[in-house]
Design a protein around this motif. Structure first.
Motif, short mmCIF file in Angstrom:
data_model
loop_
_atom_site.label_atom_id
_atom_site.label_comp_id
_atom_site.label_asym_id
_atom_site.label_seq_id
_atom_site.Cartn_x
_atom_site.Cartn_y
_atom_site.Cartn_z
N THR A 218 -2.31 14.00 2.10
CA THR A 218 -1.30 13.35 1.28
C THR A 218 -0.64 12.21 2.04
O THR A 218 -0.42 11.11 1.51
N SER A 219 -0.32 12.46 3.32
CA SER A 219 0.27 11.41 4.15
C SER A 219 -0.68 10.24 4.31
O SER A 219 -0.27 9.07 4.27
N ARG A 220 -1.96 10.54 4.47
CA ARG A 220 -2.93 9.48 4.73
C ARG A 220 -3.13 8.58 3.52
O ARG A 220 -3.27 7.37 3.67
N ILE A 221 -3.14 9.13 2.32
CA ILE A 221 -3.34 8.26 1.17
C ILE A 221 -2.16 7.31 1.01
O ILE A 221 -2.32 6.13 0.68
N MET A 222 -0.96 7.80 1.31
CA MET A 222 0.21 6.94 1.21
C MET A 222 0.17 5.86 2.29
O MET A 222 0.46 4.69 2.03
N GLN A 223 -0.21 6.26 3.51
CA GLN A 223 -0.32 5.28 4.61
C GLN A 223 -1.39 4.23 4.30
O GLN A 223 -1.19 3.04 4.53
N SER A 224 -2.52 4.69 3.76
CA SER A 224 -3.61 3.76 3.46
C SER A 224 -3.22 2.80 2.35
O SER A 224 -3.52 1.60 2.40
N LEU A 225 -2.54 3.31 1.34
CA LEU A 225 -2.10 2.47 0.24
C LEU A 225 -1.08 1.44 0.72
O LEU A 225 -1.15 0.26 0.37
N MET A 226 -0.14 1.87 1.56
CA MET A 226 0.84 0.96 2.15
C MET A 226 0.13 -0.10 2.99
O MET A 226 0.48 -1.29 2.94
N GLY A 227 -0.88 0.32 3.76
CA GLY A 227 -1.61 -0.63 4.59
C GLY A 227 -2.29 -1.71 3.77
O GLY A 227 -2.24 -2.90 4.12
N SER A 228 -2.92 -1.32 2.67
CA SER A 228 -3.58 -2.31 1.79
C SER A 228 -2.56 -3.27 1.20
O SER A 228 -2.80 -4.49 1.14
N CYS A 229 -1.42 -2.73 0.77
CA CYS A 229 -0.40 -3.58 0.15
C CYS A 229 0.22 -4.55 1.15
O CYS A 229 0.47 -5.71 0.83
N GLN A 230 0.48 -4.08 2.36
CA GLN A 230 1.08 -4.95 3.37
C GLN A 230 0.10 -5.99 3.86
O GLN A 230 0.49 -7.10 4.25
N ARG A 231 -1.19 -5.66 3.85
CA ARG A 231 -2.19 -6.61 4.27
C ARG A 231 -2.37 -7.72 3.25
O ARG A 231 -2.61 -8.88 3.59
N PHE A 232 -2.24 -7.37 1.98
CA PHE A 232 -2.42 -8.36 0.90
C PHE A 232 -1.22 -8.31 -0.05
O PHE A 232 -1.37 -7.96 -1.23
N PRO A 233 -0.02 -8.68 0.43
CA PRO A 233 1.19 -8.54 -0.40
C PRO A 233 1.18 -9.42 -1.65
O PRO A 233 1.79 -9.06 -2.67
N THR A 234 0.48 -10.55 -1.59
CA THR A 234 0.45 -11.43 -2.77
C THR A 234 -0.42 -10.86 -3.89
O THR A 234 -0.31 -11.27 -5.04
N PHE A 235 -1.28 -9.90 -3.54
CA PHE A 235 -2.14 -9.28 -4.54
C PHE A 235 -1.55 -7.97 -5.07
O PHE A 235 -1.80 -7.59 -6.21
N PHE A 236 -0.80 -7.28 -4.23
CA PHE A 236 -0.32 -5.95 -4.60
C PHE A 236 1.20 -5.88 -4.62
O PHE A 236 1.81 -4.89 -4.18
N GLY A 237 1.84 -6.92 -5.14
CA GLY A 237 3.29 -6.98 -5.16
C GLY A 237 3.93 -5.85 -5.96
O GLY A 237 4.95 -5.28 -5.55
N ARG A 238 3.36 -5.51 -7.11
CA ARG A 238 3.95 -4.47 -7.95
C ARG A 238 3.85 -3.10 -7.29
O ARG A 238 4.79 -2.30 -7.32
N VAL A 239 2.69 -2.82 -6.69
CA VAL A 239 2.50 -1.52 -6.02
C VAL A 239 3.41 -1.44 -4.79
O VAL A 239 4.05 -0.41 -4.55
N LEU A 240 3.49 -2.53 -4.04
CA LEU A 240 4.33 -2.55 -2.85
C LEU A 240 5.80 -2.31 -3.22
O LEU A 240 6.52 -1.57 -2.52
N LYS A 241 6.23 -2.90 -4.31
CA LYS A 241 7.61 -2.70 -4.77
C LYS A 241 7.85 -1.23 -5.09
O LYS A 241 8.90 -0.67 -4.74
N ARG A 242 6.89 -0.59 -5.74
CA ARG A 242 7.02 0.83 -6.07
C ARG A 242 7.15 1.67 -4.79
O ARG A 242 7.96 2.60 -4.72
N ILE A 243 6.33 1.35 -3.80
CA ILE A 243 6.39 2.10 -2.54
C ILE A 243 7.74 1.91 -1.87
O ILE A 243 8.37 2.87 -1.41
N GLN A 244 8.21 0.67 -1.83
CA GLN A 244 9.49 0.38 -1.19
C GLN A 244 10.66 1.01 -1.93
O GLN A 244 11.65 1.42 -1.32
#
Length: 609
Positions: A218-244
């Protein structure tokens, strides 16, 4: 009895005792006093062996005569056996323990609870697939088109994995139920990020849930998802906002099952989870019973269910091989799944990737001599592998040599943290460094007991760490002890698979906490549920984890059932930078050639058979 009981395994003896008890109960109910027939003990022996293998049922080919017509009639007359209902949905007399399913090619015999679990899982998944496909509104189409411009490698416009991932996202957006399968580094998490970005573009208020079978996964999927969003913030702005905003909750499956809703009611079929989209990672770890429990509390008319997993990994510890059954080639769910095949981690210069591929694709022409020669020492590339054959000793000397530099770095990080703690400074940066060192390497063993098993390695590691920090040999808790939780304990918010480090409390160094670094969580050690030391862990326990450096310890004896391809592949693919394999010639050969086969009727049940 037909066989000499002294030649039977403990589980066979236990099953025979159950069979005899069932027979005597029926005899008393019928007012007769016949001796139990040989066929009953033969049946119980076979069920015991099937249970040991993790099978859901006992299966035999139609050409075999495991039970004769007369034996089936006898067990039916005694109300010990019933045939599968014609529709597959009719109620079965709860007092009848065994269900016989006479199929077109094979016959299967189930314990009734396993039959009902399999039937329920198939029925619920089919209910998902029978929902109408979703139409993609313009906002989703535009977002999907924008995501198609995402580049992993800016110097390359030709990225076949992008096309593969876009195809998976496009298919998943139209389905209520979808499976995304693929090995490490193939982009399963990136597909999830793309999928969520598209869905949130359509409806920003969607209730989304992330889940996995263990706390670590469970921790890893959240970390991986955060990593993808932080790497490509212009593509995953909505998901990153949800995480934050912390509106994208990630919990273990068990925690979702035990979390009360706003009415204070536990999830059930009548009160399903209040979720629009549920994404479940590490689906290969889900056994039949857990699948039944999860599907029971999800409304297929409302909730999209997305499963992620690697179908080549080990099946669950419990009965069944749910993900493997759902992803059979040309199966009933062929239109509800996508396989990602191009790995960004295991590229052409990845020795770990080549090793994993050699394991999972081996054929009958496999030559162990060539395999060992190729991978004995392969270091030219982005990562490295090595194969060492066991020599002598309870803990192999070559394994000790491998451990030494890793434990040295870990103990140095521990010293740095403890030194500052003595000065009443709880330096979070040093604690993070300690956690990172702990998570940098792991020893993964096929078996718990015996030579080069988990318990032997942990005893050695504990003695090294205890001596280093200056505590008595029998001390249970001490600074630097690695611990893995073995029991789900929602009241403490700790779950099976959570790993932590024992550290002194900042205001009282004579008392200890368990620090779970990937969740920044501390728990007094006196409150810990069932747990084990975790410098070494079983390969089963390591699922859902990744480490830079991994030692994979195969059994010494090649006839050990743990010598199997799925376990070997799972162990090796936990490694990011190095996989060191330890075994004998015979155990390595058996671990490549022997595949795990669990009997199940789920794939046929999904076809309506």
């Amino acid at each position: 009895m037909a066989d000499n009981q002294t030649e039977l395994s403990p589980i066979q003896l236990a099953y025979r005792a159950i069979g005899l008890s069932l027979w005597r109960t029926r005899e008393r109910a019928l007012g007769t006093n016949e001796n139990a027939p040989d066929c009953l003990f033969r049946l119980m022996d076979a069920l015991a062996l099937a249970d040991e293998k993790g099978s859901v049922c006992l299966q035999w080919d139609k050409t075999e005569d495991f039970l004769s017509r007369e034996e089936i009639e006898l067990l039916t007359q005694k109300r010990l056996l019933a045939q599968k209902p014609q529709t597959g949905l009719e109620n079965i007399d709860p007092e009848i323990p065994f269900i016989l399913d006479i199929g077109q090619k094979v016959n299967r015999l189930y314990l009734q609870r396993h039959f009902e679990q399999e039937r329920d899982v198939a029925a619920k998944i089919l209910a998902f697939t029978q929902q109408d496909s979703f139409n993609l509104p313009p906002a989703v189409g535009q977002t999907l088109k924008h995501l198609d411009t995402l580049r992993y490698n800016e110097s390359s416009d030709d990225d076949p994995s992008r096309t593969e991932q876009q195809g998976a996202v496009g298919q998943a957006l139209k389905k209520h139920f979808f499976i995304i399968t693929g090995g490490p580094g193939t982009g399963k998490t990136t597909v999830v990020a793309k999928l969520l970005e598209c869905l949130l573009a359509q409806d920003a208020s969607l209730k989304v849930a992330l889940a996995a079978p263990t706390g670590k996964a469970t921790s890893r999927i959240m970390q991986s998802l955060m990593g993808s969003c932080q790497r490509f913030p212009t593509f995953f702005g909505r998901v990153l906002k949800r995480i934050q905003e912390e509106t994208l909750p990630a919990r273990t499956i068990h925690k979702w099952l035990l979390t009360r809703n706003i009415k204070g009611v536990m999830p059930s079929e009548k009160d399903p989870l209040d979720i629009d989209v549920m994404i479940v990672d590490e689906a290969s770890m889900i056994d039949l019973r857990l699948a039944q429990r999860l599907l029971k509390v999800i409304d297929p008319k409302r909730t999209r269910l997305i499963l992620l997993g690697d179908k080549y990994q080990l099946s669950a510890v419990g009965p069944g091989s749910v993900l493997a059954d759902l992803t059979t080639e040309d199966g009933a769910l062929a239109n509800n799944m996508a396989e990602l095949t191009i790995s960004h981690r295991f590229t052409s210069d990845s020795n770990v990737g080549r090793l994993a591929q050699a394991i999972k694709s081996a054929t009958s022409s496999f030559k162990c001599e060539n395999f060992i020669k190729e991978f004995r020492k392969a270091e030219d590339g982005k990562d490295k592998v090595g194969i060492r054959l066991y020599r002598t000793g309870y803990v192999d000397p070559s394994l000790i040599s491998w451990i030494r530099p890793h434990i040295k770095s870990y103990l140095q990080a521990l010293d740095d943290y403890l030194r500052d703690l003595e000065n009443l400074i709880a330096d979070e940066n040093l604690l993070k460094k300690l956690w990172d060192e702990a998570e940098r390497f792991r020893i993964l063993a096929a078996q718990r007991e015996g030579a080069n098993g988990v318990n032997a390695i942990n005893r050695l590691m504990e003695s090294i760490v205890r001596e280093h920090v200056g505590v008595e040999e029998n001390s249970l808790f001490y600074p630097g002890r690695l611990v893995i939780i073995r029991k789900n304990t929602p009241v403490l918010d700790v779950y099976n698979g959570d790993v932590g480090i024992v550290i002194p409390q900042a205001d009282d160094t004579a008392r200890y906490d368990l620090y779970i670094g990937d969740r920044h969580k501390r728990i007094p050690v006196g409150l810990l549920p069932e747990h084990d030391t975790a410098y070494a862990m079983t390969i089963h326990q390591s699922q859902g984890s990744q480490f830079e450096h991994v030692a994979v310890l195969l059994p010494v004896a090649d006839d050990n059932p743990l010598c199997c391809r799925e376990l070997f592949y799972t162990g090796v693919t936990r490694a990011q930078k190095e996989a060191a394999v330890f075994g004998t010639f015979k155990s390595i050969e058996a671990s490549v050639l022997r595949t795990t086969e669990r009997a199940s009727g789920l794939a046929d049940r999904l076809r309506g058979q």
